[in-house]
Scaffold this motif. Structure first.
Motif, PDB file in Angstrom:
ATOM      1  N   UNK A  36      -6.406  -0.340  -5.495  1.00  0.00           N
ATOM      2  CA  UNK A  36      -5.524  -1.193  -4.689  1.00  0.00           C
ATOM      3  C   UNK A  36      -4.751  -0.439  -3.616  1.00  0.00           C
ATOM      4  N   UNK A  71      -5.891  -6.108  -2.168  1.00  0.00           N
ATOM      5  CA  UNK A  71      -5.089  -7.220  -2.664  1.00  0.00           C
ATOM      6  C   UNK A  71      -5.144  -8.444  -1.767  1.00  0.00           C
ATOM      7  N   UNK A  72      -5.481  -8.202  -0.501  1.00  0.00           N
ATOM      8  CA  UNK A  72      -5.527  -9.328   0.427  1.00  0.00           C
ATOM      9  C   UNK A  72      -6.909  -9.970   0.471  1.00  0.00           C
ATOM     10  N   UNK A 121      -6.296  -3.963   2.739  1.00  0.00           N
ATOM     11  CA  UNK A 121      -6.128  -3.536   1.358  1.00  0.00           C
ATOM     12  C   UNK A 121      -6.722  -4.595   0.429  1.00  0.00           C
TER      13      UNK A 121
END
Ligand SMILES: Nc1ncnc2c1ncn2[C@@H]1O[C@H](COP(=O)(O)OP(=O)(O)OP(=O)(O)O)[C@@H](O)[C@H]1O
Ligand SMILES: [Mg+2]
Lengths: 283, 352
Positions: B88, B132-133, B130
């Motif tokens: 991450x 997480x997106x 990143x």
């Protein structure tokens, strides 16, 4: 519908804000006023008196040296301890429990424990005498042995304050899912690389909290120093204490208190900027 | 060169036996799927091959050398994790580049490889982001790209396409196959999805409860299941199993009796693929009571019973059968699997 109820969150935190205002902000303002006033009129007299004192520079130097020596060592030890305990299966709780015992000992008691070890007739000298390393009792804590004194205080502080860092680091390490390390391992990262490239970046929030907490506490070091070094090793909080109790001068004591607060706030700000935690980059 | 030999691997978690003597050989450059229901030990087997888990006993050889005890990075393989394990705190680019960075590849090579892998999996536009997106499917493709970028000799993939929509999955499947085939990568591919396994694999290993029940080419596994489990697990509709009496080594099925294998006793289980039948007039064919007839467009799906046992068969869509009809079926003797009622194992194909 939710929009016209936007005051609810504020209402909910109102009790805690009121509580904080009463017990924190009011005394804080009083202290600041005390520090920067003289007989009811604003005045820099207390601050000037504080800076003119012979112990002022020494106490600043000592406090900073101690912080710089203690905090990184504590962080390193806590990381090693946390990494080690993560590999333990059974008995993990017991080890953690034993390691956190220093947390439960008051700092003055901790200072006294180390005093009984390091004073002239203490355990350390007895051991060295018994082993024949020394011929007669050496003194470690006097003003003639400033390096040994500094070292002793640093060791005692490290012993006393590492557990809190470790607890935070262990909590951080527990949050890192195992598969990230496994994936790194598959793609060829050795233990060292995994630690630097995977583990450390992923525990940034824990690192940040631990460093802020531990540094602020390090600037407030007092009881351990007082027990071991008395007035041979002046530190900031010790000076505040002396002005308050010995000299009965609340104004200068308040000036010290404000100075400590400014240093702590500055340190916190530096950590917040230096160790940025970007929620987007967390698991 | 990079063949994999799995030799009598056992794995216990406490008292629970996750793998019970699994043996499997994957040839150099071969694509083998591990197919099986949830919890049958597929991930556990992959993790043992990768070196992330230690087996209780048994041996794993890669390229002729035992890798037991070797750390994962010395086994020369790459892996796509079931839960992606995309880092991450690194951009998609750095994630895909991770393996190459560990090999100290120079920047030009890293860039070329990352762009190639990203292009293949259609994630070029996310390289600066990143993880997480990203959506689950995008993250999964990052995980696949990370494994492909190092061009491994051996590639282990744990359900790498499970989170993609049907269309994208079909496309990715074809691209994976092409890339891995041209690179000659020895691949073990874990999946729940039998059409995926059938379409991609040189051979399929069907696992069940920690045991490899059958290894074979997709066609073999489909047509000649080794056990009742395999027949029931593969194919849609699954294979029908009808318990039938045996008299004088023969099984009555309409006018033409079928020859049962010699080893059978009084009863045998007739394994019948739903599409291995033809409509026949009643006295000639085996009687089937149709409960529901579902015209599916491409075919006609019939649910009902033979010998009072539930069956599903498939007829061409040109036939007209209505719910409640009683029809006759002519069975294709070459496409029947005979199974022992006691062990659930199939008898060697006698008719072939
Ligand atoms: N670390 C572990 N400790 C105890 N049991 C485990 C462990 N890992 C796996 N198991 C058990 O081993 C069995 C096989 O697990 P595994 O993850 O290999 O299944 P799988 O075939 O990959 O399933 P899925 O298709 O759902 O991913 C399961 O019953 C699981 O509960
Ligand atoms: Mg799995």
């Amino acid at each position: 519908m939710t929009n016209n109820r936007s005051w609810i969150p504020y209402l909910l935190i109102l009790p805690s804000v009121a509580f904080l205002a009463l017990l924190f902000i009011v005394p804080l303002l009083q202290t600041i006023w005390l520090a920067f006033s003289d007989n009811g009129v604003p005045s820099p007299a207390n601050a000037q008196r504080m800076m003119a004192d012979i112990n002022f520079t020494r106490s600043i130097k000592n406090t900073f040296l101690l912080t710089i020596a203690v905090v990184p060592v504590q962080l390193a030890i806590a990381l090693v301890m946390g990494t080690m305990v993560a590999k333990v299966g059974r008995g993990r709780e017991t080890i953690l429990w034993v390691w956190t015992i220093p947390l439960g000992i008051s700092d003055l008691a901790a200072g006294l424990v180390w005093l009984s070890i390091l004073q002239n007739s203490g355990y350390f000298n007895s051991l060295l005498l018994g082993l024949g390393v020394l011929e007669r009792q050496a003194s470690w804590l006097s003003y003639q042995t400033p390096v040994a004194l500094f070292f002793a205080i640093a060791v005692a502080e490290i012993w006393r304050g590492t557990a809190i860092v470790m607890v935070i680091i262990v909590a951080g390490l527990n949050q890192v899912p195992r598969e990230f390390k496994e994936a790194a391992e598959i793609f060829g990262a050795g233990a060292w690389t995994r630690f630097w490239r995977i583990t450390l970046p992923l525990i940034r929030p824990a690192l940040q909290s631990a460093l802020i907490l531990r540094t602020v506490l390090a600037f407030e070091v007092f009881a351990v120093v007082y027990a071991l070094g008395g007035r041979n090793f002046p530190v900031l909080v010790g000076e505040a204490y002396n002005w308050q109790n010995q000299n009965q001068n609340y104004g200068v004591a308040a000036a010290y208190a404000v100075l400590i607060m400014i240093i702590s706030l500055a340190a916190t700000l530096i950590y917040l900027k230096a160790i940025k935690v970007d929620p987007e980059r967390l698991p | 060169m990079a063949n994999i030999v799995i030799d009598r691997i056992r794995k216990s978690f406490g008292t629970f036996e996750a793998l019970k003597e699994v043996s499997l050989t994957i040839n150099d450059g071969e694509f083998v799927s591990l197919l099986g229901p949830s919890g049958c030990g597929k991930t556990t087997l992959l993790r043992i091959i990768a070196g992330l888990e230690t087996s209780t006993s048994g041996d794993v050889l890669i390229g002729g050398k035992s890798v037991i005890g070797l750390p994962p990075k010395e086994r020369g393989l790459a892996m796509v994790f079931q839960n992606y394990a995309v880092f991450p705190h690194m951009t998609v680019y750095e994630n895909v580049a991770f393996g190459l960075r560990m090999q100290k590849a120079d920047d030009a090579r890293v860039k070329a490889q990352v762009e190639k892998a990203a292009g293949l999996l259609h994630i070029e536009q996310y390289l600066d982001r990143y993880p997480n997106k990203l959506s689950g499917g995008q993250r999964q493709r990052v995980a696949v790209a990370r494994a492909l970028a190092v061009e491994p000799k051996v590639l282990l993939m744990d359900e790498p396409l499970s989170n993609l929509d049907a269309l994208l999955r079909l496309e990715m499947r074809a691209e994976l196959k092409t890339v891995l085939q041209s690179a000659g990568t020895t691949t073990i591919y874990v999946t729940h999805d039998q059409t995926e396994a059938m379409g991609l694999s040189d051979r399929i290993a069907v696992m069940h409860n920690g045991v490899v029940e059958q290894v074979g080419t997709p066609v073999d596994v489909y047509n000649y299941p080794a056990t009742r489990f395999v027949g029931g697990f593969i194919g849609n509709p699954p294979m029908n199993f009808i318990k039938v009496p045996v008299t004088n080594g023969q099984v009555a099925a309409g006018s033409e009796p079928l020859t049962a294998p010699e080893e059978t006793g009084n009863e045998v289980i007739l394994g019948l693929r739903g599409e291995a039948v033809q409509l026949a007039p009643l006295p000639l064919g085996l009687e089937m009571k149709v409960r529901v007839a579902e015209p599916m467009g491409s075919h006609l799906l019939l649910t009902g019973s033979i010998h009072d046992q539930p069956v599903r068969v498939v007829l061409p869509s040109s036939e007209t059968v209505r719910s409640g009809d009683v029809i006759g079926l002519k069975l294709d003797p070459n496409r029947i699997t005979w199974l022992s009622p006691e062990s659930g194992k199939s008898f060697p194909a006698a008719t072939a």
